[in-house]
Design a protein around this motif. Structure first.
Motif, PDB file in Angstrom:
ATOM      1  N   LEU A  27       1.249  -0.986  -0.239  1.00  0.00           N
ATOM      2  CA  LEU A  27      -0.125  -0.465  -0.113  1.00  0.00           C
ATOM      3  C   LEU A  27       0.419   1.256   0.520  1.00  0.00           C
ATOM      4  CD1 LEU A  27      -2.485  -1.215   2.656  1.00  0.00           C
ATOM      5  CD2 LEU A  27      -3.087  -0.892   0.483  1.00  0.00           C
ATOM      6  N   GLY A  28       0.112   2.212  -1.223  1.00  0.00           N
ATOM      7  CA  GLY A  28       1.594   3.451  -0.679  1.00  0.00           C
ATOM      8  C   GLY A  28       0.942   4.685   0.267  1.00  0.00           C
ATOM      9  N   PRO A  29       1.572   6.063   0.125  1.00  0.00           N
ATOM     10  CA  PRO A  29       1.390   6.597   1.390  1.00  0.00           C
ATOM     11  C   PRO A  29       0.314   6.900   0.981  1.00  0.00           C
ATOM     12  CG  PRO A  29       3.306   7.433   0.000  1.00  0.00           C
ATOM     13  CD  PRO A  29       2.869   6.177  -0.754  1.00  0.00           C
ATOM     14  N   GLY A  30      -1.017   7.158   2.226  1.00  0.00           N
ATOM     15  CA  GLY A  30      -2.209   8.039   1.892  1.00  0.00           C
ATOM     16  C   GLY A  30      -3.258   7.029   1.912  1.00  0.00           C
TER      17      GLY A  30
ATOM     18  N   MET B 227       1.670   7.829   6.485  1.00  0.00           N
ATOM     19  CA  MET B 227       3.166   8.635   5.409  1.00  0.00           C
ATOM     20  C   MET B 227       3.761   8.298   4.276  1.00  0.00           C
ATOM     21  SD  MET B 227       1.918  12.690   6.876  1.00  0.00           S
ATOM     22  CE  MET B 227       3.745  12.957   6.190  1.00  0.00           C
ATOM     23  N   THR B 228       4.107   7.570   5.293  1.00  0.00           N
ATOM     24  CA  THR B 228       5.390   6.632   4.444  1.00  0.00           C
ATOM     25  C   THR B 228       4.841   5.711   3.277  1.00  0.00           C
ATOM     26  OG1 THR B 228       5.399   5.018   5.997  1.00  0.00           O
ATOM     27  CG2 THR B 228       6.951   7.024   6.309  1.00  0.00           C
ATOM     28  N   GLY B 229       3.639   5.045   3.640  1.00  0.00           N
ATOM     29  CA  GLY B 229       3.493   3.810   3.010  1.00  0.00           C
ATOM     30  C   GLY B 229       3.547   2.645   3.465  1.00  0.00           C
ATOM     31  N   GLN B 230       3.519   1.614   2.988  1.00  0.00           N
ATOM     32  CA  GLN B 230       3.701   0.826   3.630  1.00  0.00           C
ATOM     33  C   GLN B 230       4.860  -0.202   3.602  1.00  0.00           C
ATOM     34  OE1 GLN B 230       0.919  -3.176   2.728  1.00  0.00           O
ATOM     35  NE2 GLN B 230       2.827  -4.171   3.039  1.00  0.00           N
ATOM     36  N   PRO B 231       5.861  -0.439   4.851  1.00  0.00           N
ATOM     37  CA  PRO B 231       6.743  -1.442   4.856  1.00  0.00           C
ATOM     38  C   PRO B 231       6.438  -2.306   3.690  1.00  0.00           C
ATOM     39  CG  PRO B 231       6.350  -0.078   6.996  1.00  0.00           C
ATOM     40  CD  PRO B 231       5.246  -0.706   6.080  1.00  0.00           C
ATOM     41  N   VAL B 232       7.546  -3.273   2.748  1.00  0.00           N
ATOM     42  CA  VAL B 232       7.468  -4.601   2.384  1.00  0.00           C
ATOM     43  C   VAL B 232       8.725  -4.915   3.031  1.00  0.00           C
ATOM     44  CG1 VAL B 232       7.865  -5.753   0.036  1.00  0.00           C
ATOM     45  CG2 VAL B 232       5.912  -3.268   0.449  1.00  0.00           C
ATOM     46  N   ILE B 233       8.794  -5.998   3.074  1.00  0.00           N
ATOM     47  CA  ILE B 233       9.810  -6.899   3.886  1.00  0.00           C
ATOM     48  C   ILE B 233      10.096  -8.096   2.685  1.00  0.00           C
ATOM     49  CG2 ILE B 233      11.372  -8.378   5.805  1.00  0.00           C
ATOM     50  CD1 ILE B 233       8.606  -6.565   7.645  1.00  0.00           C
ATOM     51  N   CYS B 234      11.240  -7.647   2.216  1.00  0.00           N
ATOM     52  CA  CYS B 234      11.743  -9.766   1.493  1.00  0.00           C
ATOM     53  C   CYS B 234      13.194 -10.271   1.251  1.00  0.00           C
ATOM     54  CB  CYS B 234      11.956  -8.210  -0.434  1.00  0.00           C
ATOM     55  SG  CYS B 234      10.534  -7.453  -0.534  1.00  0.00           S
ATOM     56  N   GLY B 235      12.725 -10.995   1.482  1.00  0.00           N
ATOM     57  CA  GLY B 235      14.246 -12.114   2.016  1.00  0.00           C
ATOM     58  C   GLY B 235      14.661 -12.948   0.952  1.00  0.00           C
ATOM     59  N   GLY B 236      16.154 -12.439   0.797  1.00  0.00           N
ATOM     60  CA  GLY B 236      17.489 -12.940   0.107  1.00  0.00           C
ATOM     61  C   GLY B 236      17.597 -14.013   0.604  1.00  0.00           C
ATOM     62  N   SER B 237      18.461 -14.835  -0.087  1.00  0.00           N
ATOM     63  CA  SER B 237      18.903 -15.773   0.188  1.00  0.00           C
ATOM     64  C   SER B 237      19.770 -15.769   1.344  1.00  0.00           C
ATOM     65  CB  SER B 237      19.606 -16.383  -0.786  1.00  0.00           C
ATOM     66  OG  SER B 237      20.849 -15.974  -0.585  1.00  0.00           O
ATOM     67  N   MET B 238      20.518 -16.936   2.347  1.00  0.00           N
ATOM     68  CA  MET B 238      20.935 -16.567   3.968  1.00  0.00           C
ATOM     69  C   MET B 238      22.051 -15.364   3.373  1.00  0.00           C
ATOM     70  SD  MET B 238      21.553 -20.818   4.631  1.00  0.00           S
ATOM     71  CE  MET B 238      22.725 -21.768   3.532  1.00  0.00           C
ATOM     72  N   GLU B 239      22.842 -16.167   2.069  1.00  0.00           N
ATOM     73  CA  GLU B 239      24.103 -15.759   2.308  1.00  0.00           C
ATOM     74  C   GLU B 239      24.041 -14.251   1.039  1.00  0.00           C
ATOM     75  OE1 GLU B 239      27.337 -18.241   0.126  1.00  0.00           O
ATOM     76  OE2 GLU B 239      25.411 -18.829  -0.410  1.00  0.00           O
ATOM     77  N   THR B 240      22.931 -13.357   1.109  1.00  0.00           N
ATOM     78  CA  THR B 240      23.408 -12.656  -0.324  1.00  0.00           C
ATOM     79  C   THR B 240      22.455 -11.147   0.297  1.00  0.00           C
ATOM     80  OG1 THR B 240      20.879 -12.988  -1.192  1.00  0.00           O
ATOM     81  CG2 THR B 240      23.567 -13.518  -1.198  1.00  0.00           C
ATOM     82  N   GLY B 241      21.605 -11.467   2.235  1.00  0.00           N
ATOM     83  CA  GLY B 241      21.352 -10.149   2.159  1.00  0.00           C
ATOM     84  C   GLY B 241      19.157  -9.758   1.495  1.00  0.00           C
TER      85      GLY B 241
ATOM     86  N   TYR C 158      16.066  -7.211   1.767  1.00  0.00           N
ATOM     87  CA  TYR C 158      16.101  -5.566   1.688  1.00  0.00           C
ATOM     88  C   TYR C 158      14.109  -5.231   2.649  1.00  0.00           C
ATOM     89  CZ  TYR C 158      19.041  -4.874  -2.356  1.00  0.00           C
ATOM     90  OH  TYR C 158      20.157  -4.354  -2.510  1.00  0.00           O
ATOM     91  N   LEU C 159      14.914  -3.682   2.490  1.00  0.00           N
ATOM     92  CA  LEU C 159      13.194  -3.510   3.446  1.00  0.00           C
ATOM     93  C   LEU C 159      13.278  -2.051   2.401  1.00  0.00           C
ATOM     94  CD1 LEU C 159      11.402  -3.010   5.334  1.00  0.00           C
ATOM     95  CD2 LEU C 159      12.773  -0.986   6.140  1.00  0.00           C
ATOM     96  N   LEU C 160      11.626  -2.145   1.443  1.00  0.00           N
ATOM     97  CA  LEU C 160      11.103  -1.838   0.467  1.00  0.00           C
ATOM     98  C   LEU C 160       9.399  -1.048   1.192  1.00  0.00           C
ATOM     99  CD1 LEU C 160      10.688  -4.449  -2.194  1.00  0.00           C
ATOM    100  CD2 LEU C 160      13.018  -2.900  -1.384  1.00  0.00           C
ATOM    101  N   VAL C 161       9.361   0.426   0.283  1.00  0.00           N
ATOM    102  CA  VAL C 161       7.925   0.363   0.087  1.00  0.00           C
ATOM    103  C   VAL C 161       6.562   0.940  -0.241  1.00  0.00           C
ATOM    104  CG1 VAL C 161       8.860   2.914  -0.134  1.00  0.00           C
ATOM    105  CG2 VAL C 161       6.926   2.831   1.872  1.00  0.00           C
ATOM    106  N   GLY C 162       5.462   0.516  -0.027  1.00  0.00           N
ATOM    107  CA  GLY C 162       4.230   0.983  -1.190  1.00  0.00           C
ATOM    108  C   GLY C 162       4.594   1.671  -1.759  1.00  0.00           C
TER     109      GLY C 162
ATOM    110  N   ASP D 105      11.360  -1.018  -8.500  1.00  0.00           N
ATOM    111  CA  ASP D 105      11.356  -0.107  -7.824  1.00  0.00           C
ATOM    112  C   ASP D 105      11.773   0.882  -9.949  1.00  0.00           C
ATOM    113  OD1 ASP D 105      13.314   2.389  -8.132  1.00  0.00           O
ATOM    114  OD2 ASP D 105      13.843   1.415  -6.479  1.00  0.00           O
ATOM    115  N   ARG D 106      12.061   0.142 -10.161  1.00  0.00           N
ATOM    116  CA  ARG D 106      12.226   0.973 -12.280  1.00  0.00           C
ATOM    117  C   ARG D 106      10.696   0.572 -12.415  1.00  0.00           C
ATOM    118  NH1 ARG D 106      17.850  -1.869 -15.250  1.00  0.00           N
ATOM    119  NH2 ARG D 106      15.914  -1.744 -16.311  1.00  0.00           N
ATOM    120  N   ALA D 107      10.055  -1.074 -12.202  1.00  0.00           N
ATOM    121  CA  ALA D 107       8.335  -0.475 -12.581  1.00  0.00           C
ATOM    122  C   ALA D 107       7.651   0.287 -11.398  1.00  0.00           C
ATOM    123  CB  ALA D 107       7.948  -1.962 -12.450  1.00  0.00           C
ATOM    124  N   GLY D 108       8.193   0.829 -10.543  1.00  0.00           N
ATOM    125  CA  GLY D 108       7.452   1.515  -9.394  1.00  0.00           C
ATOM    126  C   GLY D 108       6.037   1.121  -8.795  1.00  0.00           C
ATOM    127  N   ILE D 109       7.144   0.442  -8.843  1.00  0.00           N
ATOM    128  CA  ILE D 109       5.264  -0.391  -7.655  1.00  0.00           C
ATOM    129  C   ILE D 109       6.117  -1.362  -6.480  1.00  0.00           C
ATOM    130  CG2 ILE D 109       4.036  -1.749  -9.544  1.00  0.00           C
ATOM    131  CD1 ILE D 109       5.642  -4.263  -8.877  1.00  0.00           C
TER     132      ILE D 109
END
Lengths: 483, 145
Positions: free
Chosen positions: A359-362, A372-386, A388-392, A464-468
């Motif tokens: 979900l986006g801001p608002g 205000m920020t939009g929803q946190p999106v938590i994305c797990g990578g492999s155990m070796e590579t790390g 990401y924390l993203l925002v809707g 990110d580039r797709a803007g979602i």
């Protein structure tokens, strides 16, 4: 561009690709895949086949979608998103996944890597002891049928009432950690027997508990990160990936059988048996929705009990209370679920299978602290590579039924990975790189090797580039617990 | 009479798949059962202090095997055990149905004495097919882990 399909795939943009309805008999809407050209080329044939199968399901609206971490799954591809009209559409366990409300949770701390490093071995041992993982693991919470039914209906709220967490945790969980409409009478005795002892357990496969570091130069959006308590400066955070365990799986298995029979009655045919479904408004559809919500709430409760154990572990090792260490919940998201949500088309049953709500801001569906920020999106990578924390974003709400990626997605089967490397080797190599791994099954570690997964940074770049979603921070592992 | 199984490299990216083969339908059931037991834990490291009898019947042997394998996954969670062995006896009844009498043996999960492997969450119908090839019974099974 060479793809693993003979179907025509049209370029909408560098990150969005469309398979028109003419490519498969029965398609009601086009299929859209979110991916960079490189990711699209690496996608297995199952993605193209399965996302177009989904596009044939009754009542589907707009598009059948697949995110860039997509790969072959049961019925729907992993990374699949599809929305169905509540009146004329269906609900399908294949669009939710067997592990109902498998999801991600992120906990922040005020600790830095410098604080934690001297105690890391002991911390991992303590976490490994307090959070059971692997085959047949049972948790420390002893439930009877009546209390388990309360877990099913109240989810994480039940945990808070029992002292397994803080009231403010609930604001940081999707749906407040409790989805309404859960009805334990729609759950089989077998499902109850499988789940009643599993609260507070991780499971195995790709599920994990990870201690991670946020370096200042890996925070991409300082304002959003700061609003969520992510400060950088080698900050310690903890990520949890698990779901509803055997309970959710039994719910899915039970209703796949129910739906196989129901489809004949309702005259529904599907391209793949694992897409078995029923009209959402039918008795079978509503029964599954009620049972699935029981499993979803149980998964929220599972991650909440694990959070309690994480806080207890940190308190025991660092000799300070969890409050003193600022161990607040950043967010908890489901990535295997079906929910009724409102869009311009009306009320839709949005299926996300290996996909996260974004979900986006608002958005009025977000609690004030995230509006205000939009929803946190938590994305797990492999155990070796790390990870990401993203925002809707508003883009996700407009284009993808407020949905985005959930992880990195596999590129290699478990059997292939085990042939390529031994678990002990992986454990040793990771130790040399400063990552301590504790695993119940050492052979299972090989299955989770980093090379068996897509490069998560490329997947994140695609969304990110797709803007979602927009990237907020990258999280680097230093300790991992697996089943 | 013999049975065998092997795990598949290029099927089920995120999960585990195996093919089992048997000279008879009973052999096939035994081979598929052994494959599932091996997936959960090394049976050589599991004692037989726990037992469970299972009786099932179905006209369709494919459905019967699916339900029987699902029983193993169920008992793994419900009793918190892994298995050392399972004996399967299959009979074809006069009414045409297949009857299965199974005896599961194992012990409660103990990571310090058993070599534990994957926590199978369920048996799936993806690519699931039971049939005969060149005079032998075969089945392909994809396990969700």
């Amino acid at each position: 561009m060479k793809l693993n399909t003979d179907m025509r795939v049209n370029r909408i943009s560098d990150e969005v690709w469309e398979i028109p309805v003419t490519e498969k008999s029965g398609m009601l809407v086009p299929a859209r895949i979110y991916a960079t050209p490189a990711i699209l080329q690496s996608m297995d044939a199952g993605v193209f086949e399965q996302v177009t199968n989904v596009a044939c399901l009754p009542g589907i609206r707009r598009y059948a979608l697949c995110m860039p971490d997509g790969h072959w799954g049961y019925g729907f591809p992993i990374g699949g998103v599809a929305a169905f009209d509540v009146r004329s559409g269906i609900i399908s366990p294949g669009g939710v996944g067997y592990d109902v409300n498998c999801g991600m949770r992120l906990i922040r701390t005020d600790l830095t890597q410098e604080d934690a490093q001297p105690h890391l071995d002991r911390l991992l041992m303590e976490l490994f002891r307090r959070v059971p993982a692997g085959v047949g693991a049972s948790g420390f919470v002893h439930l009877n049928r009546s209390s388990f039914e309360q877990v099913m209906t109240n989810g994480a709220r039940w945990c808070i009432e029992q002292g397994f967490g803080w009231h403010r945790d609930l604001e940081a969980i999707e749906e407040g950690g409790c989805i309404t409409g859960a009805d334990p009478s729609k759950v089989s005795d077998q499902a109850v027997s499988r789940g009643i002892n599993q609260l507070g357990t991780l499971g195995s496969g790709n599920h994990y508990l990870e201690v991670q570091v946020v370096a200042s130069d890996r925070v991409c959006d300082k304002e959003t990160a700061s609003a969520w308590g992510i400060t950088g400066h080698n900050q310690i955070v903890i990520m949890v990936h698990c779901g509803s365990r055997g309970f959710g799986h039994q719910v899915a298995s039970d209703y796949l059988k129910v739906f196989e029979r129901a489809m004949r009655r309702y005259g529904i045919s599907v391209k793949d048996q694992q897409l078995a479904c029923a009209p959402f408004t039918s008795v079978e559809g509503q029964d599954y929705f009620s049972a699935m919500n029981c499993a979803a709430n149980t998964a929220f409760a599972n991650r909440q009990v694990i959070t309690h154990q994480i806080r207890e572990s940190f308190a025991a090792v660092f000799g300070r209370s969890a409050e003193e260490m600022g161990m607040e919940l950043v967010y908890d998201v489901a990535h295997n679920i079906a929910k009724v949500e409102r869009y311009p088309e009306g009320e839709l049953v949005v299926h996300r299978k290996g996909s996260t709500r974004a979900l986006g801001p608002g958005s009025p569906d977000l609690p004030p602290r995230y509006r205000m920020t939009g929803q946190p999106v938590i994305c797990g990578g492999s155990m070796e590579t790390g990870s990401y924390l993203l925002v809707g974003t508003e883009g996700a709400m407009e284009d993808t039924f407020a949905s985005t990626m959930h992880g990195s997605g596999r590129t290699m089967s478990r059997a292939q990975a085990k042939k390529a490397v031994r678990g002990e080797q992986i454990q040793q190599q990771m130790k040399q790189r400063g990552i301590i791994v504790k695993a119940v099954s050492i052979s299972g570690l090989a299955e989770e090797a980093g090379f068996a997964y897509k490069n998560i940074s490329e997947v994140v770049e695609a969304v990110d580039r797709a803007g979602i979603t927009k990237t907020v921070a990258e999280l680097r592992p230093i300790g991992n617990i697996k089943g | 009479m013999s049975h065998e199984f092997h795990f598949l490299d290029d099927v089920a990216t995120a999960d585990l798949a195996f093919d089992a083969v048997g000279d008879s339908l009973q052999d096939l059931f035994q081979g598929a059962t052994n494959a599932l037991i091996e997936t959960l834990a090394d049976p050589q490291t599991v004692r037989s202090s726990w037992q469970q009898t299972i009786v099932r019947a179905d006209e369709d042997p494919a459905a019967l095997l699916f339900d029987w394998l699902s029983d193993l996954v169920y008992w793994k969670d419900a009793a918190g055990v892994v298995f050392s062995k399972a004996h399967v006896a299959l009979t074809h009844r006069p009414d045409g149905a297949w009857s299965l009498n199974g005896l599961l043996s194992g012990e409660p999960v103990n990571g310090s004495t058993q070599m534990l492997r994957a926590d199978v969450k369920g048996v799936t119908k993806h690519l699931y097919r039971l049939g005969q090839e060149r005079g032998r019974w075969t089945v392909r099974v994809v396990l969700d882990v």
